[in-house]
Design an enzyme around this catalytic site. Structure first.
Site, PDB file in Angstrom:
ATOM      1  CD  GLU A 235      -4.064  -2.871   7.112  1.00 32.85           C
ATOM      2  OE1 GLU A 235      -2.869  -2.986   6.851  1.00 32.85           O
ATOM      3  OE2 GLU A 235      -4.754  -1.905   6.742  1.00 32.85           O
TER       4      GLU A 235
ATOM      5  CD  GLU B 218      -3.228   5.401   6.620  1.00 31.60           C
ATOM      6  OE1 GLU B 218      -3.143   5.448   5.383  1.00 31.60           O
ATOM      7  OE2 GLU B 218      -2.351   4.883   7.351  1.00 31.60           O
TER       8      GLU B 218
ATOM      9  CB  SER C 194       4.353  -1.822  12.253  1.00 32.09           C
ATOM     10  OG  SER C 194       3.942  -0.481  12.478  1.00 32.09           O
TER      11      SER C 194
ATOM     12  CG  ASN D 139      -1.809   1.182   1.328  1.00 34.42           C
ATOM     13  OD1 ASN D 139      -2.005   1.876   0.331  1.00 34.42           O
ATOM     14  ND2 ASN D 139      -2.354   1.441   2.505  1.00 34.42           N
TER      15      ASN D 139
ATOM     16  CG  HIS E  90      -6.127   1.758   4.873  1.00 38.91           C
ATOM     17  ND1 HIS E  90      -5.702   2.741   5.727  1.00 38.91           N
ATOM     18  CD2 HIS E  90      -5.106   0.871   4.778  1.00 38.91           C
ATOM     19  CE1 HIS E  90      -4.469   2.463   6.127  1.00 38.91           C
ATOM     20  NE2 HIS E  90      -4.078   1.340   5.559  1.00 38.91           N
TER      21      HIS E  90
END
Ligand code: PGA
Length: 250
Positions: free
Chosen positions: A166, A96, A212, A9, A94
Protein backbone atom coordinates in the site's frame (compact mmCIF):
# COMPACT_ATOMS: atom_id res chain seq x y z
CA UNK A 1 -2.86 -20.46 -8.79
CA UNK A 2 -3.89 -18.25 -5.87
CA UNK A 3 -7.58 -17.36 -5.52
CA UNK A 4 -8.26 -13.64 -5.45
CA UNK A 5 -8.98 -12.04 -2.07
CA UNK A 6 -10.67 -8.73 -1.33
CA UNK A 7 -10.04 -7.05 2.01
CA UNK A 8 -12.45 -4.33 3.11
CA UNK A 9 -10.89 -1.94 5.61
CA UNK A 10 -13.72 0.01 7.22
CA UNK A 11 -11.26 2.16 9.24
CA UNK A 12 -13.17 4.21 11.87
CA UNK A 13 -16.50 3.76 10.05
CA UNK A 14 -19.46 3.60 10.12
CA UNK A 15 -20.54 5.68 13.10
CA UNK A 16 -23.15 3.39 14.59
CA UNK A 17 -23.78 -0.30 15.16
CA UNK A 18 -27.01 -0.04 13.15
CA UNK A 19 -25.12 1.20 10.11
CA UNK A 20 -22.47 -1.48 10.53
CA UNK A 21 -25.11 -4.21 10.61
CA UNK A 22 -26.87 -2.71 7.60
CA UNK A 23 -23.58 -2.72 5.68
CA UNK A 24 -22.62 -6.29 6.56
CA UNK A 25 -26.15 -7.54 5.83
CA UNK A 26 -25.95 -5.99 2.37
CA UNK A 27 -22.54 -7.57 1.76
CA UNK A 28 -23.78 -11.00 2.88
CA UNK A 29 -26.56 -10.77 0.29
CA UNK A 30 -24.23 -10.04 -2.62
CA UNK A 31 -23.46 -12.84 -5.04
CA UNK A 32 -19.72 -13.50 -5.03
CA UNK A 33 -17.48 -16.54 -4.80
CA UNK A 34 -14.04 -15.28 -3.84
CA UNK A 35 -12.88 -14.66 -0.30
CA UNK A 36 -13.70 -11.35 1.38
CA UNK A 37 -12.12 -10.27 4.66
CA UNK A 38 -13.91 -7.49 6.55
CA UNK A 39 -11.67 -5.44 8.86
CA UNK A 40 -14.10 -3.87 11.27
CA UNK A 41 -13.85 -1.52 14.26
CA UNK A 42 -13.53 -3.43 17.55
CA UNK A 43 -17.02 -2.78 18.99
CA UNK A 44 -18.74 -4.10 15.88
CA UNK A 45 -16.73 -7.31 15.53
CA UNK A 46 -19.05 -9.72 17.44
CA UNK A 47 -22.11 -8.37 15.61
CA UNK A 48 -20.45 -8.59 12.22
CA UNK A 49 -19.30 -12.15 12.98
CA UNK A 50 -22.84 -13.06 13.86
CA UNK A 51 -24.21 -11.43 10.71
CA UNK A 52 -21.89 -13.33 8.37
CA UNK A 53 -23.38 -16.48 9.84
CA UNK A 54 -20.57 -18.95 9.10
CA UNK A 55 -20.31 -17.73 5.52
CA UNK A 56 -17.81 -19.88 3.64
CA UNK A 57 -16.42 -16.83 1.83
CA UNK A 58 -16.48 -13.98 4.36
CA UNK A 59 -14.06 -13.71 7.27
CA UNK A 60 -13.61 -11.00 9.85
CA UNK A 61 -10.50 -9.32 11.16
CA UNK A 62 -9.45 -6.46 13.40
CA UNK A 63 -7.57 -3.42 12.16
CA UNK A 64 -4.87 -3.59 14.80
CA UNK A 65 -4.00 -5.14 18.18
CA UNK A 66 -1.82 -4.34 21.17
CA UNK A 67 1.65 -5.76 21.77
CA UNK A 68 0.81 -7.35 25.15
CA UNK A 69 -1.59 -10.18 25.86
CA UNK A 70 -3.21 -8.79 29.02
CA UNK A 71 -2.60 -6.41 31.90
CA UNK A 72 -2.69 -2.77 32.90
CA UNK A 73 -2.88 -1.18 29.45
CA UNK A 74 -5.95 1.04 29.62
CA UNK A 75 -7.69 1.37 26.28
CA UNK A 76 -5.71 -1.37 24.56
CA UNK A 77 -7.20 -4.43 22.83
CA UNK A 78 -5.37 -7.75 23.02
CA UNK A 79 -5.11 -10.55 20.50
CA UNK A 80 -6.86 -13.11 22.77
CA UNK A 81 -9.80 -10.68 23.00
CA UNK A 82 -9.88 -10.29 19.24
CA UNK A 83 -9.74 -14.04 18.78
CA UNK A 84 -12.44 -14.74 21.34
CA UNK A 85 -15.00 -12.58 19.52
CA UNK A 86 -14.55 -14.42 16.23
CA UNK A 87 -11.78 -12.80 14.20
CA UNK A 88 -9.49 -14.90 12.08
CA UNK A 89 -7.29 -12.06 10.83
CA UNK A 90 -5.45 -9.08 12.31
CA UNK A 91 -4.12 -6.22 10.23
CA UNK A 92 -0.67 -4.99 11.24
CA UNK A 93 1.35 -2.06 10.01
CA UNK A 94 -1.33 -0.05 8.23
CA UNK A 95 0.20 3.29 7.29
CA UNK A 96 -2.39 5.14 9.39
CA UNK A 97 -1.26 3.18 12.43
CA UNK A 98 2.36 3.89 11.55
CA UNK A 99 1.83 7.61 10.89
CA UNK A 100 -0.82 8.60 13.45
CA UNK A 101 -0.20 6.11 16.25
CA UNK A 102 3.56 5.66 15.96
CA UNK A 103 3.83 2.00 15.03
CA UNK A 104 7.41 1.23 14.02
CA UNK A 105 8.63 -1.84 12.16
CA UNK A 106 9.79 -3.25 15.52
CA UNK A 107 6.37 -2.80 17.09
CA UNK A 108 4.72 -4.33 14.03
CA UNK A 109 7.14 -7.26 14.23
CA UNK A 110 6.16 -7.84 17.85
CA UNK A 111 2.46 -7.75 16.96
CA UNK A 112 2.98 -10.10 14.02
CA UNK A 113 4.67 -12.73 16.21
CA UNK A 114 1.89 -12.52 18.79
CA UNK A 115 -0.78 -12.81 16.09
CA UNK A 116 0.83 -15.93 14.63
CA UNK A 117 1.44 -17.45 18.07
CA UNK A 118 -2.28 -17.09 18.75
CA UNK A 119 -3.09 -19.02 15.55
CA UNK A 120 -4.58 -16.01 13.84
CA UNK A 121 -3.53 -14.81 10.42
CA UNK A 122 -1.77 -11.53 9.84
CA UNK A 123 -2.26 -9.06 7.00
CA UNK A 124 0.97 -7.09 6.95
CA UNK A 125 0.94 -3.68 5.24
CA UNK A 126 4.05 -2.19 3.73
CA UNK A 127 4.63 0.74 1.39
CA UNK A 128 6.57 3.91 0.82
CA UNK A 129 5.45 7.49 1.36
CA UNK A 130 5.30 10.23 -1.27
CA UNK A 131 8.79 11.60 -0.62
CA UNK A 132 10.31 8.13 -0.73
CA UNK A 133 8.42 7.42 -3.94
CA UNK A 134 9.63 10.66 -5.53
CA UNK A 135 13.19 9.77 -4.57
CA UNK A 136 12.86 6.35 -6.23
CA UNK A 137 13.17 4.59 -2.88
CA UNK A 138 10.00 2.47 -3.06
CA UNK A 139 11.77 -0.89 -3.40
CA UNK A 140 14.34 0.00 -0.77
CA UNK A 141 11.66 1.05 1.74
CA UNK A 142 9.59 -2.08 1.10
CA UNK A 143 12.68 -4.26 1.51
CA UNK A 144 13.51 -2.69 4.86
CA UNK A 145 9.91 -3.03 6.05
CA UNK A 146 9.88 -6.70 5.03
CA UNK A 147 13.20 -7.34 6.76
CA UNK A 148 12.21 -5.66 10.00
CA UNK A 149 8.52 -6.65 10.17
CA UNK A 150 9.20 -10.31 9.30
CA UNK A 151 12.31 -10.56 11.46
CA UNK A 152 12.39 -13.94 13.24
CA UNK A 153 9.68 -15.51 11.06
CA UNK A 154 10.24 -19.07 9.89
CA UNK A 155 9.19 -20.38 6.53
CA UNK A 156 6.29 -22.21 8.20
CA UNK A 157 4.95 -18.87 9.51
CA UNK A 158 4.67 -17.37 6.07
CA UNK A 159 1.56 -19.32 5.03
CA UNK A 160 -0.32 -17.43 7.76
CA UNK A 161 0.69 -14.03 6.44
CA UNK A 162 -0.79 -11.94 3.66
CA UNK A 163 1.25 -8.99 2.45
CA UNK A 164 -0.53 -5.82 1.34
CA UNK A 165 1.53 -3.38 -0.70
CA UNK A 166 0.00 0.00 0.00
CA UNK A 167 1.91 3.06 -1.18
CA UNK A 168 1.09 5.66 1.46
CA UNK A 169 0.59 8.35 -1.16
CA UNK A 170 -2.18 6.29 -2.75
CA UNK A 171 -4.24 5.67 0.39
CA UNK A 172 -7.41 7.72 0.57
CA UNK A 173 -6.10 10.19 -2.00
CA UNK A 174 -7.77 8.99 -5.20
CA UNK A 175 -4.25 8.72 -6.65
CA UNK A 176 -3.86 4.99 -7.08
CA UNK A 177 -0.52 3.56 -8.15
CA UNK A 178 -0.61 2.42 -11.75
CA UNK A 179 -1.11 -1.34 -12.04
CA UNK A 180 2.35 -1.46 -13.64
CA UNK A 181 3.99 0.15 -10.60
CA UNK A 182 2.09 -2.17 -8.26
CA UNK A 183 3.05 -5.22 -10.32
CA UNK A 184 6.71 -4.19 -10.25
CA UNK A 185 6.72 -3.89 -6.45
CA UNK A 186 4.81 -7.15 -6.05
CA UNK A 187 7.46 -8.86 -8.16
CA UNK A 188 10.12 -7.27 -6.00
CA UNK A 189 8.39 -8.62 -2.87
CA UNK A 190 8.26 -12.12 -4.42
CA UNK A 191 11.94 -11.89 -5.30
CA UNK A 192 12.76 -10.90 -1.71
CA UNK A 193 10.73 -13.85 -0.42
CA UNK A 194 12.52 -16.22 -2.82
CA UNK A 195 15.94 -15.05 -1.72
CA UNK A 196 15.16 -14.97 1.99
CA UNK A 197 12.83 -17.98 2.22
CA UNK A 198 12.15 -20.19 -0.80
CA UNK A 199 10.65 -20.35 -4.26
CA UNK A 200 7.55 -21.99 -2.83
CA UNK A 201 7.00 -19.16 -0.29
CA UNK A 202 7.54 -16.64 -3.07
CA UNK A 203 5.04 -18.34 -5.38
CA UNK A 204 2.38 -18.98 -2.76
CA UNK A 205 2.41 -15.67 -0.89
CA UNK A 206 -0.84 -13.72 -1.25
CA UNK A 207 0.16 -10.16 -2.11
CA UNK A 208 -2.58 -7.55 -2.27
CA UNK A 209 -2.51 -4.02 -3.64
CA UNK A 210 -4.17 -1.24 -1.63
CA UNK A 211 -4.56 2.49 -2.21
CA UNK A 212 -7.56 4.16 -3.87
CA UNK A 213 -8.91 0.93 -5.33
CA UNK A 214 -12.43 1.44 -6.65
CA UNK A 215 -15.04 -0.13 -8.92
CA UNK A 216 -13.45 1.47 -12.01
CA UNK A 217 -9.82 0.46 -11.51
CA UNK A 218 -10.12 -2.90 -9.71
CA UNK A 219 -9.90 -5.00 -12.89
CA UNK A 220 -6.67 -3.38 -13.99
CA UNK A 221 -5.02 -4.50 -10.74
CA UNK A 222 -6.35 -8.03 -10.47
CA UNK A 223 -5.48 -8.72 -14.11
CA UNK A 224 -1.82 -8.47 -13.22
CA UNK A 225 0.00 -11.77 -12.67
CA UNK A 226 1.48 -10.95 -9.29
CA UNK A 227 -1.48 -9.17 -7.70
CA UNK A 228 -3.68 -11.59 -5.78
CA UNK A 229 -6.39 -9.17 -4.78
CA UNK A 230 -6.91 -5.78 -3.22
CA UNK A 231 -7.28 -3.99 0.09
CA UNK A 232 -10.11 -1.50 -0.27
CA UNK A 233 -10.78 1.34 2.15
CA UNK A 234 -13.23 4.10 1.19
CA UNK A 235 -14.98 2.21 -1.61
CA UNK A 236 -15.76 -0.71 0.73
CA UNK A 237 -18.15 1.46 2.73
CA UNK A 238 -20.40 2.20 -0.23
CA UNK A 239 -22.40 -0.91 -1.02
CA UNK A 240 -22.96 0.10 -4.65
CA UNK A 241 -19.25 0.55 -5.23
CA UNK A 242 -18.30 -2.52 -3.20
CA UNK A 243 -20.79 -4.75 -5.01
CA UNK A 244 -19.27 -3.67 -8.34
CA UNK A 245 -15.80 -4.39 -6.97
CA UNK A 246 -16.82 -7.87 -5.85
CA UNK A 247 -18.56 -8.65 -9.11
CA UNK A 248 -15.29 -7.82 -10.93
CA UNK A 249 -13.38 -10.32 -8.80
CA UNK A 250 -14.08 -13.60 -10.57
P1 PGA B 1 -8.43 3.63 0.35
O1 PGA B 1 -7.79 2.96 1.66
O2 PGA B 1 -8.96 2.50 -0.51
O3 PGA B 1 -9.51 4.51 0.87
O4 PGA B 1 -7.35 4.36 -0.34
C1 PGA B 1 -6.93 1.88 1.54
C2 PGA B 1 -6.47 1.42 2.88
O5 PGA B 1 -7.23 1.30 3.84
O6 PGA B 1 -5.30 1.15 3.04
Amino acid sequence: MINLITVANWKMNPSTLEEAIELVDSIVNLPFKNKVILLVPYPFIPYVCQAINNSPVIEVGSQDCYTELSGAYTGAISIPMIKSVGCSYVLAGHSERRRIFGDTNNIINKKLHLILKSSLKCILCIGENKLEYNQGLNKKVCTQQLEECLNGCYESDLSNIIIAYEPVWAIGTGLNATPEIAEEIHLHIREWLRINYSLSVSKNMVILYGGSVNQNNISSFINKNNINGTLVGGASLDINKFSKILSSVI
